[in-house]
Motif scaffolding. Sequence first.
Motif, mmCIF file in Angstrom:
data_model
loop_
_atom_site.group_PDB
_atom_site.id
_atom_site.type_symbol
_atom_site.label_atom_id
_atom_site.label_comp_id
_atom_site.label_asym_id
_atom_site.label_seq_id
_atom_site.Cartn_x
_atom_site.Cartn_y
_atom_site.Cartn_z
ATOM 1 N N LEU A 1 -9.058 -1.252 1.491
ATOM 2 C CA LEU A 1 -9.028 -0.986 0.105
ATOM 3 C C LEU A 1 -9.636 -2.125 -0.201
ATOM 4 O O LEU A 1 -10.392 -2.116 -1.740
ATOM 5 C CB LEU A 1 -7.418 -1.061 -0.059
ATOM 6 N N ASN A 2 -10.234 -2.787 0.523
ATOM 7 C CA ASN A 2 -10.692 -4.129 -0.020
ATOM 8 C C ASN A 2 -12.545 -3.415 -0.220
ATOM 9 O O ASN A 2 -13.337 -3.968 -0.860
ATOM 10 C CB ASN A 2 -11.316 -5.341 0.804
ATOM 11 N N ASP A 3 -12.895 -2.477 0.602
ATOM 12 C CA ASP A 3 -14.373 -1.842 0.182
ATOM 13 C C ASP A 3 -14.384 -0.554 -0.672
ATOM 14 O O ASP A 3 -15.620 -0.713 -1.444
ATOM 15 C CB ASP A 3 -14.011 -1.088 1.941
ATOM 16 N N ILE A 4 -12.870 -0.354 -0.562
ATOM 17 C CA ILE A 4 -13.132 1.252 -1.901
ATOM 18 C C ILE A 4 -12.235 0.838 -2.157
ATOM 19 O O ILE A 4 -10.949 0.961 -2.053
ATOM 20 C CB ILE A 4 -12.885 2.334 -0.927
ATOM 21 N N THR A 5 -11.877 0.988 -3.797
ATOM 22 C CA THR A 5 -10.867 0.141 -4.489
ATOM 23 C C THR A 5 -10.511 1.119 -5.752
ATOM 24 O O THR A 5 -10.898 1.913 -5.990
ATOM 25 C CB THR A 5 -10.844 -1.570 -5.498
ATOM 26 N N PRO A 6 -9.442 1.953 -5.131
ATOM 27 C CA PRO A 6 -8.768 2.959 -6.519
ATOM 28 C C PRO A 6 -7.767 1.999 -7.703
ATOM 29 O O PRO A 6 -7.807 0.913 -7.422
ATOM 30 C CB PRO A 6 -7.514 3.575 -5.648
ATOM 31 N N PRO A 7 -7.904 2.834 -8.636
ATOM 32 C CA PRO A 7 -7.736 2.271 -10.102
ATOM 33 C C PRO A 7 -6.712 1.197 -10.263
ATOM 34 O O PRO A 7 -5.811 0.927 -10.801
ATOM 35 C CB PRO A 7 -7.550 2.778 -11.141
ATOM 36 N N ALA A 8 -5.952 2.488 -9.037
ATOM 37 C CA ALA A 8 -4.094 1.612 -9.400
ATOM 38 C C ALA A 8 -3.635 2.702 -7.479
ATOM 39 O O ALA A 8 -4.311 3.300 -7.340
ATOM 40 C CB ALA A 8 -2.944 2.441 -10.174
ATOM 41 N N ILE A 9 -2.367 2.018 -7.098
ATOM 42 C CA ILE A 9 -1.926 2.175 -6.003
ATOM 43 C C ILE A 9 -0.681 1.823 -5.967
ATOM 44 O O ILE A 9 0.099 0.750 -6.481
ATOM 45 C CB ILE A 9 -2.272 0.999 -4.574
ATOM 46 N N VAL A 10 0.460 2.646 -5.540
ATOM 47 C CA VAL A 10 1.973 2.932 -4.709
ATOM 48 C C VAL A 10 2.135 2.673 -3.914
ATOM 49 O O VAL A 10 1.501 3.104 -3.165
ATOM 50 C CB VAL A 10 2.409 3.476 -5.781
ATOM 51 N N PHE A 11 2.079 0.873 -3.023
ATOM 52 C CA PHE A 11 2.899 1.219 -1.776
ATOM 53 C C PHE A 11 4.097 1.576 -1.908
ATOM 54 O O PHE A 11 5.556 0.972 -1.985
ATOM 55 C CB PHE A 11 2.461 0.313 -1.436
ATOM 56 N N HIS A 12 4.455 2.723 -1.209
ATOM 57 C CA HIS A 12 5.984 3.937 -0.760
ATOM 58 C C HIS A 12 6.552 2.713 0.349
ATOM 59 O O HIS A 12 6.448 2.649 0.930
ATOM 60 C CB HIS A 12 5.832 5.201 -1.101
ATOM 61 N N GLY A 13 8.202 2.690 -0.163
ATOM 62 C CA GLY A 13 9.023 2.710 0.598
ATOM 63 C C GLY A 13 8.294 0.926 1.242
ATOM 64 O O GLY A 13 8.677 0.715 2.533
ATOM 65 N N PHE A 14 8.265 0.159 0.211
ATOM 66 C CA PHE A 14 7.920 -0.859 0.712
ATOM 67 C C PHE A 14 9.053 -1.959 1.152
ATOM 68 O O PHE A 14 9.799 -2.420 0.871
ATOM 69 C CB PHE A 14 7.191 -1.934 -0.817
ATOM 70 N N ASP A 15 7.672 -2.792 2.385
ATOM 71 C CA ASP A 15 8.900 -3.896 3.010
ATOM 72 C C ASP A 15 8.112 -4.311 4.403
ATOM 73 O O ASP A 15 8.537 -4.942 5.121
ATOM 74 C CB ASP A 15 10.228 -2.813 4.214
ATOM 75 N N ALA A 16 6.907 -5.106 3.450
ATOM 76 C CA ALA A 16 5.547 -6.062 4.216
ATOM 77 C C ALA A 16 6.276 -7.379 4.434
ATOM 78 O O ALA A 16 7.580 -7.817 3.149
ATOM 79 C CB ALA A 16 4.328 -5.693 3.976
ATOM 80 N N SER A 17 5.352 -8.223 4.596
ATOM 81 C CA SER A 17 6.100 -9.583 4.544
ATOM 82 C C SER A 17 5.515 -9.910 3.093
ATOM 83 O O SER A 17 4.887 -9.802 2.077
ATOM 84 C CB SER A 17 5.353 -10.445 5.594
ATOM 85 N N PRO A 18 5.904 -11.727 3.294
ATOM 86 C CA PRO A 18 5.647 -12.161 1.865
ATOM 87 C C PRO A 18 4.582 -12.134 1.685
ATOM 88 O O PRO A 18 3.420 -12.262 0.528
ATOM 89 C CB PRO A 18 6.447 -13.568 1.733
ATOM 90 N N GLU A 19 3.765 -12.610 2.651
ATOM 91 C CA GLU A 19 2.673 -13.443 2.852
ATOM 92 C C GLU A 19 1.213 -11.923 2.845
ATOM 93 O O GLU A 19 0.546 -11.609 1.692
ATOM 94 C CB GLU A 19 2.187 -13.707 4.405
ATOM 95 N N MET A 20 1.898 -10.833 3.438
ATOM 96 C CA MET A 20 0.886 -9.586 3.103
ATOM 97 C C MET A 20 1.223 -9.014 1.483
ATOM 98 O O MET A 20 -0.062 -8.343 1.283
ATOM 99 C CB MET A 20 1.813 -8.329 3.641
#
Length: 230
Positions: free
Chosen positions: A126-145
Amino acid sequence: MDYIDAHCHITASVLPHGFAAVITNSARMSDWGSVARIVGAGGIYGAIGVHPWYISDLPDDWSQKMRQLLAREPALAVGEIGLDKYHPDMPHQIDVFKTQIQMARDLGRTAHIHCVGAWGRVIEVLNDITPPAIVFHGFDASPEMLDRLLRYNAYFSFGRAICNPARLRARDALRLVPKNRILSESDSDNPMDVIPVVRSMSEILSRPITGIKKTIYTNTMELLKNGQTA
Ligand SMILES: [Zn+2]
């Protein structure tokens, strides 16, 4: 205020009673046609893509076909795509993911992302190629992430995991995501599965169900303005 299912896999062209909108995602190439057919029916939005679980027998021209269909149907987003460390062939997963992220960026579409245990790699792409909007589905990552993902125009969709008191990371993530970035999802073929998710959101965030539904409605409409139509 009606419910919204921001990530499901439905093929019916009629929404259940009490629903304002759904976003149906394709997992395989063979689902693209049925999603493209129902998108545009009242409140039905959709995405086409190849899920990381189903990359093994893609024909050589899959990406060409996907790009053509997206170009023909400006209402389609890109999804469900992503990376999953519990599934084989990470290098091939990354290739297929990158190709689809590139299409989302080139055609100005939202990308609906599935990520299990591969956040570092998803961020690299995503840092290389960034779409205009992103949905992270079923989200459960850490606070840092979450902090790193908030640098994008990102939305975070929560599903049945938050109904389980043992899924602490998902429930904590819900508390930390900015309120204007929260979405609700069933990740099933039945949007009604969103109802217990919204009930759990109301408990976890100590806000009335009507307020949660309104927030989700506003957030989804905001998301749909971005990227969903080219
Ligand atoms: Zn899904």
